[in-house]
Enzyme design. Sequence first.
Site, short mmCIF file in Angstrom:
data_model
loop_
_atom_site.label_atom_id
_atom_site.label_comp_id
_atom_site.label_asym_id
_atom_site.label_seq_id
_atom_site.Cartn_x
_atom_site.Cartn_y
_atom_site.Cartn_z
N ARG A 197 -10.40 -11.42 1.84
CA ARG A 197 -11.25 -12.47 1.25
C ARG A 197 -10.54 -13.82 1.29
O ARG A 197 -11.18 -14.86 1.36
CB ARG A 197 -11.69 -12.05 -0.16
CG ARG A 197 -10.56 -11.91 -1.14
CD ARG A 197 -10.95 -11.08 -2.37
NE ARG A 197 -10.95 -9.64 -2.09
CZ ARG A 197 -11.25 -8.71 -3.00
NH1 ARG A 197 -11.56 -9.05 -4.23
NH2 ARG A 197 -11.23 -7.43 -2.68
N LYS A 257 0.84 -1.19 0.00
CA LYS A 257 0.00 0.00 0.00
C LYS A 257 0.88 1.25 0.00
O LYS A 257 2.01 1.22 0.48
CB LYS A 257 -0.85 0.03 1.28
CG LYS A 257 -2.01 -0.93 1.30
CD LYS A 257 -2.82 -0.77 2.58
CE LYS A 257 -3.97 -1.76 2.64
NZ LYS A 257 -4.98 -1.55 1.59
#
Length: 494
Positions: A345, A271
Site C-alpha cells: 500500500r 515474515k
Amino acid sequence: MKIDFVAADAPVGAAAAVAVVAFEDGQFSSAAEALDLQLGGVLRRAVAGSRFKGTLGQTLDLIAVQGLDAARLVLVGAGKKDAWGERNAELSAAHAFNAVKTSGCDSLVIRLGDVAAEAAAAAAFGVTLAAYRFDRYRTTEKPEKKPSVAKVLVAVEGPKPASKAFKPLSGLADSIILARDLVSEPANVLYPEEFARRVKKLTDLGLEVEILGEKEMKKLGMGSLLGVGQGSVRESQLAIIQWKGAKDASAQPVAFVGKGVCFDTGGISLKPADGMEEMITDMGGAAAVTGVMRALASRKAKVNAVGILGLVENMPDGNAQRPGDVVTSMSGQTIEVINTDAEGRLVLADAVWYCQQRFKPKFLIDLATLTGAIIVGLGKDYGGLYANDDTLADNLLAASKATDETLWRMPLPPAYEKQIDSNVADVKNTGGRPGGSITAALFIQRFVKDTVWAHLDIAGPVWKSSSTSPIAPNGATGFGVRLLDKLVADFYEG
Ligand code: BES
Ligand code: MN
Ligand code: ZN
C-alpha cells in the site's frame, strides 16, 4: 508450444495422438462420428465399455487402435452440445492436451472438423495456456519426465480463417505467458532494474516506456514508495508504459497501476521463514499490468492506456525503514509505518498519486498481491474487487464472468476508516486484524482524488499450487491480463 492449423483430413504422424470431441448427451461431434465410422465403431464400443459421459473435461484414452494412423486416440468431453462455443472449445482442447502431454506422443492433432473459425482459434488458445511451463532453471530433468508433446495441430475445414482468428488470441496468450514468466522468475534474477529492462523491450511492439530511478522519484516527493526500497541494495524503479491507440491522440487514457514488490521479506517486521519463498510472486500486480499493456499493443487496441509499475524490494537492513517511522507521500499526506510488512500500500500510495497527477485517467485500476486477509476471506480463486464507482465495478464483474478470472466485490465502509487513523500522522499503514483486506483498500483510497477507481487484491489467484483450471498449470497464473484486456475490449474501445 508450436501450434498450427491444418486441413480437417490432414495426415498425422505415427507418433501422434489424435483427439476428437464428444458431447454430454451421447452425441459425437461430426469429426468423432467420421473417425468412428472409419475405425469400424471402435469409439462407440469404447464409450459403451466405460464411464465416459462426455462431460466437459472427461477424457477416454485409446491406445494402439487397429486402422488408426496415430499412436493414440483421445475422446474428450465438451459438455452439452448446445453449449458448444469458444469457451468449451478452449477448455476441452486444453483437457485433451493435458491428457496426452506426457504420454510419449510427440504431437497432438485435435480434429474439430467443420467448426467455426473462432472455436478452432479458441482451442489453440486453450492449448497454448495449458502447455505453459516455467522450466528455465531445470538442467537435469530426465527426458521421460518432460512433456513429450511438442507440437499441436488443430485440424479444421477452414484452417486459413482459423489461423486468422487465432492472431489476436495468440498475442493475448503471449501476454499472459509474459506475466507468468515475470511472476515465476526468482528475485535474485528479477529485481526492480531487471524488471524495468524487460519492460523496456516492449517498445518493439509500439509501447512507450519510461523508467524513473530513485533520484527522480525523490524529486517528485515519493517518500512512501522510496521508504519501502530503502533497505535494499537494489534500486527502486517506477516504470511508465503508454499505449496510444485511440483515434484521438489526446483522449483520456485508461490506467492500470501494479504493485511490483520483487521480493517481500516483510522488512524489519520480518515474515516467518516458512513459505517466505512464495514472496517472489509479490510483483504479480505489476506483471499483470505489464501483460495487459502488451496485450493491448499486440492487438492494436483502439484506446489510450497507461500502465504504471512501482518496483521495489522489501528487505531488512541497517538502512531499512523501521516500524514507527513517518514518511511523507507524494500527495503530501504523512504516513505512520506501523508494520513494514504492509509495504504494498505504501508503494501504491505514490504510484497511484503519480498516475492521477500526470495522466488524469478515465479510470484507474490498481492490482496488487496486497493482503493475506483476502485469501482467508475468499480463498485462492477470487480476486477481491473494491471500487468507488458502480459502473466500473459492474464492467469488471462482467469481464470477470466472460473470462473466468473470478472477482468478488468487497465493501469500502467509511466506518472502518478510523482503524487506519494515526495519532502522529495523517494515516497509518495497518488497521489491525479485522477486515485486513478492506482497511488496506481504504488506505489506497485515501490517495485517490476524484478519480473513478478500482482496486483488485489478487494475493489469492496470482499463484496456484493445486490448480483446478485446465488452462492454468500449477504456478503463476497471469491472473488479470485476460480480464483487463476483455474489460477494455468490451467497454472502453472505439
Ligand atoms: N505480500 C503480502 C501479502 C500476501 C500474502 C501476498 C500472502 C500473497 C500471499 C503483503 O505485503 C503483506 O505482507 N501483507 C500483510 C499485511 C499486514 C502486515 C497488515 C499481511 O497480509 O499479513
Ligand atoms: Mn508484506
Ligand atoms: Zn507484499
